[in-house]
Design a protein around this motif. Structure first.
Motif, PDB file in Angstrom:
ATOM      1  N   LEU A  61      34.197 122.538   9.908  1.00 23.94           N
ATOM      2  CA  LEU A  61      32.910 123.114  10.297  1.00 23.94           C
ATOM      3  C   LEU A  61      32.866 124.608  10.002  1.00 23.94           C
ATOM      4  O   LEU A  61      31.885 125.131   9.472  1.00 23.94           O
ATOM      5  N   CYS A  62      33.937 125.308  10.377  1.00 25.17           N
ATOM      6  CA  CYS A  62      33.972 126.754  10.139  1.00 25.17           C
ATOM      7  C   CYS A  62      33.978 127.089   8.655  1.00 25.17           C
ATOM      8  O   CYS A  62      33.320 128.037   8.218  1.00 25.17           O
ATOM      9  N   SER A  63      34.724 126.319   7.877  1.00 21.89           N
ATOM     10  CA  SER A  63      34.765 126.595   6.438  1.00 21.89           C
ATOM     11  C   SER A  63      33.405 126.369   5.803  1.00 21.89           C
ATOM     12  O   SER A  63      33.063 127.021   4.807  1.00 21.89           O
ATOM     13  N   SER A  64      32.597 125.475   6.378  1.00 20.08           N
ATOM     14  CA  SER A  64      31.260 125.255   5.834  1.00 20.08           C
ATOM     15  C   SER A  64      30.395 126.499   5.983  1.00 20.08           C
ATOM     16  O   SER A  64      29.542 126.787   5.131  1.00 20.08           O
ATOM     17  N   SER A  65      30.609 127.249   7.057  1.00 19.73           N
ATOM     18  CA  SER A  65      29.842 128.472   7.246  1.00 19.73           C
ATOM     19  C   SER A  65      30.233 129.547   6.240  1.00 19.73           C
ATOM     20  O   SER A  65      29.439 130.437   5.931  1.00 19.73           O
ATOM     21  N   LEU A  66      31.463 129.466   5.744  1.00 19.37           N
ATOM     22  CA  LEU A  66      31.923 130.454   4.770  1.00 19.37           C
ATOM     23  C   LEU A  66      31.498 130.103   3.350  1.00 19.37           C
ATOM     24  O   LEU A  66      31.369 130.983   2.506  1.00 19.37           O
ATOM     25  N   THR A  67      31.275 128.821   3.072  1.00 21.25           N
ATOM     26  CA  THR A  67      30.938 128.402   1.719  1.00 21.25           C
ATOM     27  C   THR A  67      29.467 128.047   1.526  1.00 21.25           C
ATOM     28  O   THR A  67      28.945 128.156   0.425  1.00 21.25           O
ATOM     29  N   GLY A  68      28.805 127.601   2.614  1.00 18.20           N
ATOM     30  CA  GLY A  68      27.422 127.145   2.481  1.00 18.20           C
ATOM     31  C   GLY A  68      26.477 128.210   1.962  1.00 18.20           C
ATOM     32  O   GLY A  68      25.595 127.938   1.144  1.00 18.20           O
ATOM     33  N   HIS A  69      26.676 129.449   2.422  1.00 18.75           N
ATOM     34  CA  HIS A  69      25.768 130.525   2.021  1.00 18.75           C
ATOM     35  C   HIS A  69      25.878 130.814   0.524  1.00 18.75           C
ATOM     36  O   HIS A  69      24.891 131.157  -0.127  1.00 18.75           O
ATOM     37  N   PHE A  70      27.093 130.672  -0.034  1.00 17.50           N
ATOM     38  CA  PHE A  70      27.281 130.965  -1.453  1.00 17.50           C
ATOM     39  C   PHE A  70      26.773 129.828  -2.333  1.00 17.50           C
ATOM     40  O   PHE A  70      26.314 130.061  -3.454  1.00 17.50           O
ATOM     41  N   LEU A  71      26.860 128.591  -1.823  1.00 22.67           N
ATOM     42  CA  LEU A  71      26.379 127.460  -2.609  1.00 22.67           C
ATOM     43  C   LEU A  71      24.869 127.386  -2.624  1.00 22.67           C
ATOM     44  O   LEU A  71      24.264 126.953  -3.605  1.00 22.67           O
ATOM     45  N   ARG A  72      24.248 127.837  -1.523  1.00 23.87           N
ATOM     46  CA  ARG A  72      22.801 127.754  -1.434  1.00 23.87           C
ATOM     47  C   ARG A  72      22.163 128.672  -2.492  1.00 23.87           C
ATOM     48  O   ARG A  72      22.583 129.795  -2.708  1.00 23.87           O
ATOM     49  N   GLY A  73      21.122 128.183  -3.149  1.00 20.97           N
ATOM     50  CA  GLY A  73      20.444 128.943  -4.190  1.00 20.97           C
ATOM     51  C   GLY A  73      20.947 128.608  -5.580  1.00 20.97           C
ATOM     52  O   GLY A  73      20.244 128.811  -6.561  1.00 20.97           O
ATOM     53  N   LYS A  74      22.182 128.102  -5.660  1.00 23.93           N
ATOM     54  CA  LYS A  74      22.738 127.709  -6.958  1.00 23.93           C
ATOM     55  C   LYS A  74      22.421 126.260  -7.288  1.00 23.93           C
ATOM     56  O   LYS A  74      22.616 125.821  -8.416  1.00 23.93           O
ATOM     57  N   VAL A  75      21.987 125.499  -6.285  1.00 24.03           N
ATOM     58  CA  VAL A  75      21.627 124.091  -6.486  1.00 24.03           C
ATOM     59  C   VAL A  75      20.311 123.836  -5.764  1.00 24.03           C
ATOM     60  O   VAL A  75      19.889 124.609  -4.903  1.00 24.03           O
ATOM     61  N   ASP A  76      19.663 122.738  -6.122  1.00 26.04           N
ATOM     62  CA  ASP A  76      18.433 122.339  -5.454  1.00 26.04           C
ATOM     63  C   ASP A  76      18.788 121.844  -4.049  1.00 26.04           C
ATOM     64  O   ASP A  76      19.570 120.910  -3.888  1.00 26.04           O
ATOM     65  N   ASP A  77      18.222 122.457  -3.024  1.00 24.47           N
ATOM     66  CA  ASP A  77      18.611 122.158  -1.646  1.00 24.47           C
ATOM     67  C   ASP A  77      18.484 120.684  -1.278  1.00 24.47           C
ATOM     68  O   ASP A  77      19.410 120.114  -0.691  1.00 24.47           O
ATOM     69  N   PRO A  78      17.359 120.006  -1.555  1.00 28.43           N
ATOM     70  CA  PRO A  78      17.283 118.580  -1.205  1.00 28.43           C
ATOM     71  C   PRO A  78      18.335 117.730  -1.905  1.00 28.43           C
ATOM     72  O   PRO A  78      18.920 116.825  -1.296  1.00 28.43           O
ATOM     73  N   LEU A  79      18.591 118.004  -3.194  1.00 27.11           N
ATOM     74  CA  LEU A  79      19.612 117.244  -3.912  1.00 27.11           C
ATOM     75  C   LEU A  79      21.005 117.535  -3.345  1.00 27.11           C
ATOM     76  O   LEU A  79      21.849 116.638  -3.228  1.00 27.11           O
ATOM     77  N   PHE A  80      21.243 118.782  -3.004  1.00 29.02           N
ATOM     78  CA  PHE A  80      22.517 119.166  -2.411  1.00 29.02           C
ATOM     79  C   PHE A  80      22.724 118.444  -1.079  1.00 29.02           C
ATOM     80  O   PHE A  80      23.813 117.932  -0.779  1.00 29.02           O
ATOM     81  N   LEU A  81      21.664 118.397  -0.270  1.00 29.27           N
ATOM     82  CA  LEU A  81      21.750 117.711   1.012  1.00 29.27           C
ATOM     83  C   LEU A  81      21.997 116.214   0.817  1.00 29.27           C
ATOM     84  O   LEU A  81      22.775 115.601   1.557  1.00 29.27           O
ATOM     85  N   ALA A  82      21.351 115.612  -0.165  1.00 31.18           N
ATOM     86  CA  ALA A  82      21.571 114.187  -0.445  1.00 31.18           C
ATOM     87  C   ALA A  82      23.022 113.921  -0.848  1.00 31.18           C
ATOM     88  O   ALA A  82      23.632 112.929  -0.416  1.00 31.18           O
ATOM     89  N   ALA A  83      23.585 114.801  -1.672  1.00 32.50           N
ATOM     90  CA  ALA A  83      24.985 114.643  -2.077  1.00 32.50           C
ATOM     91  C   ALA A  83      25.920 114.772  -0.875  1.00 32.50           C
ATOM     92  O   ALA A  83      26.913 114.040  -0.759  1.00 32.50           O
ATOM     93  N   LEU A  84      25.586 115.685   0.037  1.00 27.43           N
ATOM     94  CA  LEU A  84      26.389 115.839   1.249  1.00 27.43           C
ATOM     95  C   LEU A  84      26.341 114.579   2.106  1.00 27.43           C
ATOM     96  O   LEU A  84      27.356 114.162   2.681  1.00 27.43           O
ATOM     97  N   LEU A  85      25.161 113.970   2.207  1.00 25.10           N
ATOM     98  CA  LEU A  85      25.017 112.759   3.015  1.00 25.10           C
ATOM     99  C   LEU A  85      25.838 111.607   2.434  1.00 25.10           C
ATOM    100  O   LEU A  85      26.466 110.847   3.180  1.00 25.10           O
ATOM    101  N   VAL A  86      25.841 111.472   1.109  1.00 21.97           N
ATOM    102  CA  VAL A  86      26.624 110.412   0.482  1.00 21.97           C
ATOM    103  C   VAL A  86      28.121 110.655   0.702  1.00 21.97           C
ATOM    104  O   VAL A  86      28.873 109.730   1.055  1.00 21.97           O
ATOM    105  N   SER A  87      28.567 111.888   0.508  1.00 19.31           N
ATOM    106  CA  SER A  87      29.981 112.219   0.733  1.00 19.31           C
ATOM    107  C   SER A  87      30.371 111.969   2.176  1.00 19.31           C
ATOM    108  O   SER A  87      31.454 111.430   2.466  1.00 19.31           O
ATOM    109  N   ASN A  88      29.487 112.373   3.103  1.00 22.89           N
ATOM    110  CA  ASN A  88      29.731 112.169   4.523  1.00 22.89           C
ATOM    111  C   ASN A  88      29.893 110.680   4.837  1.00 22.89           C
ATOM    112  O   ASN A  88      30.788 110.277   5.591  1.00 22.89           O
ATOM    113  N   ALA A  89      29.040 109.839   4.236  1.00 21.39           N
ATOM    114  CA  ALA A  89      29.091 108.394   4.487  1.00 21.39           C
ATOM    115  C   ALA A  89      30.390 107.784   3.982  1.00 21.39           C
ATOM    116  O   ALA A  89      31.002 106.928   4.651  1.00 21.39           O
TER     117      ALA A  89
END
Length: 439
Positions: A61-89
């Motif tokens: 969880l903590c590492s997500s706060s360190l990396t999420g800000h840098f990843l945001r803007g470099k990818v399409d947010d909805p597509l990024f969220l969909a990829a996260l949901l699939v990985s999570n599943a």
């Protein structure tokens, strides 16, 4: 990033509902807490070693706060969220099949990263969808609490009502997997993999729904809307270092209370002198999560009628009062445990969404400040369950009550400091503006 104003209210509600579902399927803290005795049993570890599992999830969880800000803007947010949901599943489905401690730690680390990053992206999407009110934030976070309601009830179908854990027999081997799970588990049902499969399947369904929204009305760019014309002046939207620090530590205490309850309350209950069964504790955990969900859902409507500061004050006072009751009665009565558990949940539930709504109001939803708040909030999941589990293992189950009650009382003190600082800041700005007008 494109600015769009062509999204209808119906589509906004549909997309916010999908974000609600994303929060539901990525909030697995309660699921981990419910099945922690079974997971420790399958791995052959004691509570002290099992706390490392909570540590790994919190570290993710903590590492997500360190990396999420840098990843945001470099990818399409909805597509990024969909990829996260699939990985999570995928990770959720694989978790209960792991028979090695190191592999389970790795999976929980990645799972925590997916959960935290999904929360960051989803919150920013809510800010963009509903720039003028806190409806989206409160509604989305209600999804996380709804997950914690349903999973304890479903878990009763797959867990035996075994009372207590045979610590001398079950956890004698703290590092290796026992060759005979039936002997080591000492009455626990190992069918918990079905719980994880159900959650995994729901995650894939939400990812499909998100892709449908993307193809229908999001593919032209991120869903952004013009900011409100009634925004506060820039000086009202800037945060001082002291106010930011207080808000960060306030978020930390909020997650400390929730994480400790979700991940260790079941373990606490079966180790108390009351010797509660897993079925009893599952019902109590569901009641706790129900209180969180109902108070968050009620805040969706109350936030439009009552000032956010006043609403937060009511919830903080209620949490503090229930903490005092916890300290007074502890585990002397099952009825008082039920009562205090529900009161604690009702008070605690809306505090984290309230922090995010506060952040939207005072910093105009700055991604950098949001990232800092999420970092401290996730740090509570990272640190508190691990330390709480180790203390419980050393000093007994009663240590759980002192930790969660102490964190809630500290949260009350921080809220009073935060409110006073904010009032003083607003008063100084108003006084300065009035003086300039008079001159």
């Amino acid at each position: 990033m494109k600015t769009r104003d062509d999204i209808s209210n119906a589509n906004r509600i549909i997309y916010t509902t999908v974000l609600f579902g994303a929060a539901y399927v990525t909030m697995v803290s309660s699921l981990i807490g419910l099945t922690l005795p079974d997971i420790m049993c399958l791995l052959g570890v004691d509570l002290k070693t099992g706390s490392s599992l909570l540590f790994a999830y919190g570290l993710g969880l903590c590492s997500s706060s360190l990396t999420g800000h840098f990843l945001r803007g470099k990818v399409d947010d909805p597509l990024f969220l969909a990829a996260l949901l699939v990985s999570n599943a995928v990770i959720i489905a694989a978790l209960p099949t792991s028979l090695f401690l190191w592999l389970t730690l790795t999976l929980l680390l990645i799972l925590g990263w997916c959960t935290g990053t999904s929360s960051f992206v989803g919150t920013l999407q809510c800010y963009a969808m509903w720039p003028n009110n806190a409806f989206g934030v409160f509604f989305m976070k209600s999804g996380a609490s709804l997950s914690a309601i349903i999973m304890p009830l479903v878990s009763n179908l797959f867990q035996n009502s075994h009372t207590g854990i045979g610590t001398e027999e079950s956890f004698r081997n703290t590092t290796r997997t026992h060759p005979n799970p039936e002997q080591r588990c000492n009455g626990f049902n190992t069918n918990i993999n079905y719980l994880y499969i159900i959650m995994s399947g729901l995650g894939l369904l939400v990812a499909i729904a998100l892709m449908c929204c993307y193809n229908a009305f999001l593919k032209d760019g991120d869903v952004m809307v013009p900011l409100s014309r009634n925004r506060k002046p820039a000086e009202h939207r800037s945060l001082s270092k002291l106010l930011t620090s207080l808000m960060l530590f306030f978020a930390f205490t909020s997650s400390t209370c929730i994480a400790s309850f979700w991940e260790l309350f079941v373990t606490y209950g079966i180790r108390t002198p009351l010797k509660l069964s897993l079925r009893d504790m599952s019902g109590m955990s569901s009641a706790f999560s129900s209180g969180i969900f109902l108070s968050r859902f009620a805040s969706v409507f109350l936030s439009t009628r009552i000032r956010l500061d006043v609403l937060m004050l009511v919830y903080v006072v209620l949490t503090s009062a229930s903490s005092v009751l916890f300290l007074v009665f502890q585990d002397t009565s099952i009825m008082m445990m039920w009562t205090n558990c529900i009161l604690y949940a009702v008070g605690l539930g809306p505090i984290y969404p309230g922090i995010l709504a506060w952040l939207k109001e005072y910093s105009d939803g700055s991604p950098r400040v949001l990232n800092a708040v999420l970092l401290f909030y996730h740090a509570g999941f990272f640190i508190s369950p691990t330390i709480c589990g180790m203390i419980m293992d050393m000093f007994g189950a009663d240590a759980f009550i002192y930790i969660v009650s102490g964190a809630a009382l500290l949260q009350c003190v921080l809220f009073l400091c935060l409110s006073y600082n904010n009032w003083k800041r607003t008063h100084d700005i108003t006084t300065s503006a009035a003086k300039c007008l008079s001159d």
